[in-house]
Design an enzyme around this catalytic site. Sequence first.
Site, PDB file in Angstrom:
ATOM      1  N   GLY A 105      19.303  12.722  95.532  1.00 46.06           N
ATOM      2  CA  GLY A 105      18.057  12.702  94.778  1.00 46.06           C
ATOM      3  C   GLY A 105      18.067  11.574  93.778  1.00 46.06           C
ATOM      4  O   GLY A 105      18.959  10.715  93.792  1.00 46.06           O
ATOM      5  N   PHE A 107      18.745  11.792  90.763  1.00 49.10           N
ATOM      6  CA  PHE A 107      19.853  12.003  89.822  1.00 49.10           C
ATOM      7  C   PHE A 107      21.162  11.471  90.356  1.00 49.10           C
ATOM      8  O   PHE A 107      22.060  11.098  89.610  1.00 49.10           O
ATOM      9  CB  PHE A 107      20.006  13.499  89.536  1.00 49.10           C
ATOM     10  CG  PHE A 107      20.288  14.300  90.776  1.00 49.10           C
ATOM     11  CD1 PHE A 107      21.575  14.480  91.235  1.00 49.10           C
ATOM     12  CD2 PHE A 107      19.249  14.854  91.501  1.00 49.10           C
ATOM     13  CE1 PHE A 107      21.831  15.197  92.398  1.00 49.10           C
ATOM     14  CE2 PHE A 107      19.488  15.590  92.660  1.00 49.10           C
ATOM     15  CZ  PHE A 107      20.784  15.755  93.105  1.00 49.10           C
ATOM     16  N   VAL A 110      24.920  15.121  96.019  1.00 52.08           N
ATOM     17  CA  VAL A 110      25.655  16.383  96.028  1.00 52.08           C
ATOM     18  C   VAL A 110      26.566  16.367  97.252  1.00 52.08           C
ATOM     19  O   VAL A 110      26.101  16.159  98.377  1.00 52.08           O
ATOM     20  CB  VAL A 110      24.706  17.600  96.079  1.00 52.08           C
ATOM     21  CG1 VAL A 110      25.521  18.892  96.104  1.00 52.08           C
ATOM     22  CG2 VAL A 110      23.762  17.586  94.885  1.00 52.08           C
ATOM     23  N   LYS A 125      28.025  17.832  92.176  1.00 51.41           N
ATOM     24  CA  LYS A 125      26.881  16.967  91.883  1.00 51.41           C
ATOM     25  C   LYS A 125      27.398  15.740  91.148  1.00 51.41           C
ATOM     26  O   LYS A 125      27.921  15.846  90.038  1.00 51.41           O
ATOM     27  CB  LYS A 125      25.866  17.739  91.036  1.00 51.41           C
ATOM     28  CG  LYS A 125      24.566  17.022  90.768  1.00 51.41           C
ATOM     29  CD  LYS A 125      23.611  17.950  90.019  1.00 51.41           C
ATOM     30  CE  LYS A 125      22.252  17.308  89.796  1.00 51.41           C
ATOM     31  NZ  LYS A 125      21.307  18.252  89.126  1.00 51.41           N
ATOM     32  N   ASP A 221      10.958  22.761  87.596  1.00 47.02           N
ATOM     33  CA  ASP A 221      11.005  22.138  88.926  1.00 47.02           C
ATOM     34  C   ASP A 221      11.307  23.167  90.001  1.00 47.02           C
ATOM     35  O   ASP A 221      12.173  22.958  90.859  1.00 47.02           O
ATOM     36  CB  ASP A 221      12.047  21.021  88.951  1.00 47.02           C
ATOM     37  CG  ASP A 221      11.869  20.087  90.153  1.00 47.02           C
ATOM     38  OD1 ASP A 221      10.751  20.062  90.728  1.00 47.02           O
ATOM     39  OD2 ASP A 221      12.825  19.394  90.525  1.00 47.02           O
TER      40      ASP A 221
END
Length: 437
Positions: A105, A107, A110, A125, A221
């Site tokens: 993502g 960010f 994972v 993560k 979210d």
Amino acid sequence: MVTQWITEYSHGGMMDNRPRKKPRIVWDDPQTIPHPKVPTPLHCVQQVFNGASMDHTFSSMHYNPRIYRNPSPPWREDSKDGHYVFSIGENLTFRYRILSKIGEGTFGQVLECYDLEKKELVAIKIIRSIKKYREAALIEIEVLQKLAKHDIGGTHCVQIRHWFDYRNHICIVFEKLGPSLYDFLRKNNYCSFPIDLVWELGRQLLESVAFMHELCLIHTDLKPENILFVSPDYFKVPVYKFLPRFSKDFSNFKSIPMFSTIKLIDFGSTTFEHHDHSYVVSTRHYRAPEVILGHGWDYACDIWSIGCILVELCSGEALFQTHENLEHLAMMERVLGPLPHNMVNRSDWRAEKYFRHMRLDWPQGASSMESIRAVWKLPRLQNLIMQHVDHSGGDLIDLLQGLLRYDPAQRLKARQALQHPFFTRNPNRCGYSPHLL
């Protein structure tokens, strides 16, 4: 790392007997001890996945990083976007063996890893090595630790094991869970879930969100990708069992989860109620109208997202499949009726362009005929639910209308929704029983 100098004799060349100085590296950090000749236990781990016993040289070993020197990979440059660069089978520090990539993502990534110390699967993560994402990760860790402190037994949210900073990447270690709700929908070609499973998932989702709200936390979210089944087990069921009586299809099968327990994940956008709120939150399809209109937002934005998720579980498709604000508002009016005038009046300067004379500028302001057709093909909420639900349809529609009220002040709270007749009216309903399908 300590550098020592030793004397060695060269071999070959014209000056065979001439001594020379050569640096010797003494590694004082067990995470960086190079030992390439140590056999990898990856094949042993794979045997565990397949139900076989572990190799005796691996299973009988007491883990000690200074004895079992499993090196970290050589330092690599990050990708141009700041993502950690890795290879399957190598180590993430001396403790974790990388097995696969689960997702990616904005960010970071994972990864599925094997914990060589605890001998269990974990999800890690790995945050991008960019300042704003690192700062957001530290806030997420604070949220996760608060949730873990109050979530006795870990029944509502994914559990954090610990975290560490590795090569400028913050790494958060989680328990390994099963697939997401979206993964199941996609696996079933976006076919709806049975109503008993929707009932159970909706109940758990509302309980988890109520738990967060009582801790003054707003998830912001919620979406099917961020709701995971605890167990990956599933079985196949004929599709005709879930279709109306007049539409039987005996040729296809769909996957049904063996167990219905779920947990929330991804608290990277979670906000404390007393902290400053960003202007826009939530993934587009699950974004509440007050966010689009610039009214500000609070706990009610999570409730709107839950309403959209429940509709998607019943129908198999996202309720508002759009990528622009005006079309999104037009879809809301098509499904739920016109926006109230008091909300239109309070729209900020960014949202004023979507209205003309207190009415939504639609279809005049549409960007294309395709956009207009996408809105007009949507049915009313009542018709949409009755297309997919044989029983409990009336109670479910009433619940969804409470979750999807335009005015956030009138929207149901999570605890109120749990007392709705959809969850309480049928005393014989005790949960999801896949064997009765």
